[in-house]
Design an enzyme around this catalytic site. Sequence first.
Site, PDB file in Angstrom:
ATOM      1  CG  ASP A   1      41.800  51.149  28.775  1.00 32.81           C
ATOM      2  OD1 ASP A   1      40.877  49.652  29.261  1.00 32.81           O
ATOM      3  OD2 ASP A   1      42.963  50.946  28.569  1.00 32.81           O
TER       4      ASP A   1
ATOM      5  CG  MET B   1      38.806  49.104  33.654  1.00 35.17           C
ATOM      6  SD  MET B   1      40.487  49.146  33.540  1.00 35.17           S
ATOM      7  CE  MET B   1      39.872  50.413  31.918  1.00 35.17           C
TER       8      MET B   1
ATOM      9  CG  MET C   1      39.766  42.847  33.104  1.00 35.00           C
ATOM     10  SD  MET C   1      40.468  44.142  31.334  1.00 35.00           S
ATOM     11  CE  MET C   1      41.589  44.701  32.628  1.00 35.00           C
TER      12      MET C   1
ATOM     13  CB  SER D   1      44.930  50.517  25.367  1.00 38.57           C
ATOM     14  OG  SER D   1      44.558  50.915  26.809  1.00 38.57           O
TER      15      SER D   1
ATOM     16  N   GLY E   1      43.461  49.021  35.754  1.00 37.37           N
ATOM     17  CA  GLY E   1      43.793  50.412  36.724  1.00 37.37           C
ATOM     18  C   GLY E   1      44.645  51.007  36.079  1.00 37.37           C
TER      19      GLY E   1
ATOM     20  CG  ASP F   1      42.669  45.280  28.396  1.00 37.05           C
ATOM     21  OD1 ASP F   1      43.493  45.390  28.061  1.00 37.05           O
ATOM     22  OD2 ASP F   1      41.653  46.002  29.013  1.00 37.05           O
ATOM     23  N   GLY F   2      45.379  43.451  29.110  1.00 37.07           N
ATOM     24  CA  GLY F   2      46.513  43.436  30.027  1.00 37.07           C
ATOM     25  C   GLY F   2      48.302  42.524  28.924  1.00 37.07           C
TER      26      GLY F   2
ATOM     27  CB  ALA G   1      53.226  45.063  23.030  1.00 34.05           C
TER      28      ALA G   1
ATOM     29  CG  MET H   1      41.115  53.567  33.919  1.00 34.18           C
ATOM     30  SD  MET H   1      42.379  53.656  34.413  1.00 34.18           S
ATOM     31  CE  MET H   1      43.115  52.382  32.885  1.00 34.18           C
TER      32      MET H   1
ATOM     33  CG  HIS I   1      38.278  48.161  29.231  1.00 29.67           C
ATOM     34  ND1 HIS I   1      39.277  47.931  29.578  1.00 29.67           N
ATOM     35  CD2 HIS I   1      37.567  47.601  30.740  1.00 29.67           C
ATOM     36  CE1 HIS I   1      39.193  47.240  31.073  1.00 29.67           C
ATOM     37  NE2 HIS I   1      38.117  47.065  31.253  1.00 29.67           N
TER      38      HIS I   1
ATOM     39  N   GLY J   1      48.965  50.899  32.849  1.00 30.52           N
ATOM     40  CA  GLY J   1      49.255  49.673  31.518  1.00 30.52           C
ATOM     41  C   GLY J   1      50.487  49.569  31.870  1.00 30.52           C
ATOM     42  N   GLY J   2      50.649  48.542  31.217  1.00 36.99           N
ATOM     43  CA  GLY J   2      51.928  48.244  31.377  1.00 36.99           C
ATOM     44  C   GLY J   2      52.015  46.810  32.473  1.00 36.99           C
TER      45      GLY J   2
ATOM     46  CG  HIS K   1      40.615  48.848  24.690  1.00 36.42           C
ATOM     47  ND1 HIS K   1      39.752  47.798  24.720  1.00 36.42           N
ATOM     48  CD2 HIS K   1      40.765  48.874  25.278  1.00 36.42           C
ATOM     49  CE1 HIS K   1      39.440  47.694  25.684  1.00 36.42           C
ATOM     50  NE2 HIS K   1      40.418  48.568  26.074  1.00 36.42           N
TER      51      HIS K   1
HETATM   52  C1  DX5 Z   1      44.239  47.763  32.130  1.00 40.39           C
HETATM   53  C2  DX5 Z   1      43.552  48.799  30.893  1.00 40.39           C
HETATM   54  C3  DX5 Z   1      44.387  48.165  30.063  1.00 40.39           C
HETATM   55  C4  DX5 Z   1      46.011  48.339  29.937  1.00 40.39           C
HETATM   56  C5  DX5 Z   1      46.292  47.772  28.805  1.00 40.39           C
HETATM   57  O1  DX5 Z   1      43.440  48.868  32.858  1.00 40.39           O
HETATM   58  O2  DX5 Z   1      42.118  47.777  31.048  1.00 40.39           O
HETATM   59  O3  DX5 Z   1      43.286  48.012  28.433  1.00 40.39           O
HETATM   60  O4  DX5 Z   1      46.164  50.119  28.559  1.00 40.39           O
HETATM   61  O5  DX5 Z   1      48.025  47.926  28.790  1.00 40.39           O
HETATM   62  P1  DX5 Z   1      49.224  47.116  28.771  1.00 40.39           P
HETATM   63  O6  DX5 Z   1      48.920  46.583  27.378  1.00 40.39           O
HETATM   64  O7  DX5 Z   1      50.185  47.944  28.542  1.00 40.39           O
HETATM   65  O8  DX5 Z   1      49.122  45.820  29.726  1.00 40.39           O
HETATM   66 ZN    ZN Z   2      41.133  47.862  28.790  1.00 40.39          ZN
END
Ligand code: DX5
Ligand code: ZN
Length: 227
Positions: free
Chosen positions: A37, A70, A139, A12, A144, A177-178, A201, A39, A68, A146-147, A35
């Site tokens: 994201d 959101m 999910m 991502s 919303g 994802d997540g 990761a 938002m 993706h 990462g991490g 990927h």
């Molecule tokens: C979260 C996103 C994910 C996110 C994943 O809302 O949709 O794609 O970037 O990040 P990690 O792998 O750090 O959870």
């Molecule tokens: Zn995502």
Amino acid sequence: MLLDREILIAPSILSADFCKLGEDIDSISTADWVHVDVMDGHFVPPVSFGPVVVEAAKRSTELPLDVHLMISNPDDRVGDYLTAGADYLGFHQEAAIHAHRIVSHIHDAGAKATMTLNPATPVNMLEAIIGELDMVLLMSVNPGYGGQAFIESTIDKVEELRALCRRKGVCPLIEVDGGVTKNNAAALVAAGADVLVAGSAVYGAEDRAAAIEELRRAAQSGLVRGV
Ligand code: DX5
Ligand code: ZN
């Protein structure tokens, strides 16, 4: 039955450095998909980027873009992301009003349609539409950011989704994802996941190619004990 299926790794770019996005996309060229994201600050609190950046990402890689969304009101917005070059275009079940119409719109543009479920949305919400989908994204964190920490019950949810697919005689890809890491990749694949998204990761590692390789190896080890 699915022992030799292909497992796809989709880093991502939410965790990339947006000042050098092209370079950061190049750094994951050994992955299968990128990927992306999106938002909107409404469906989820943060704003990331919109179609202009998706279009720029498309120009900077030959890998398929796994977009993706959101966002609220995907019904009116999917066209922008199809024009921007999404290969897989995913919208949230919780945000869609006329989901079949969205899927048709995606297919008419020659792209693949993904429906995404939040952690608290049950798999049975897919009953009436699963036959139309190319992929289901589960999910494993609340979207919303990462991490975040992986929600363990997602592994059972992947199994439930596999069971639903078997019952309906369909086989959309299953993406998670997540919070995905080399520590949960094998269990996810053993439960039936095909596509693993990983933000921190991969982008948190100094050597992204090595992180992708490690994740791929861990994921593939799940095939021997899985569905
Ligand atoms: C979260 C996103 C994910 C996110 C994943 O809302 O949709 O794609 O970037 O990040 P990690 O792998 O750090 O959870
Ligand atoms: Zn995502």
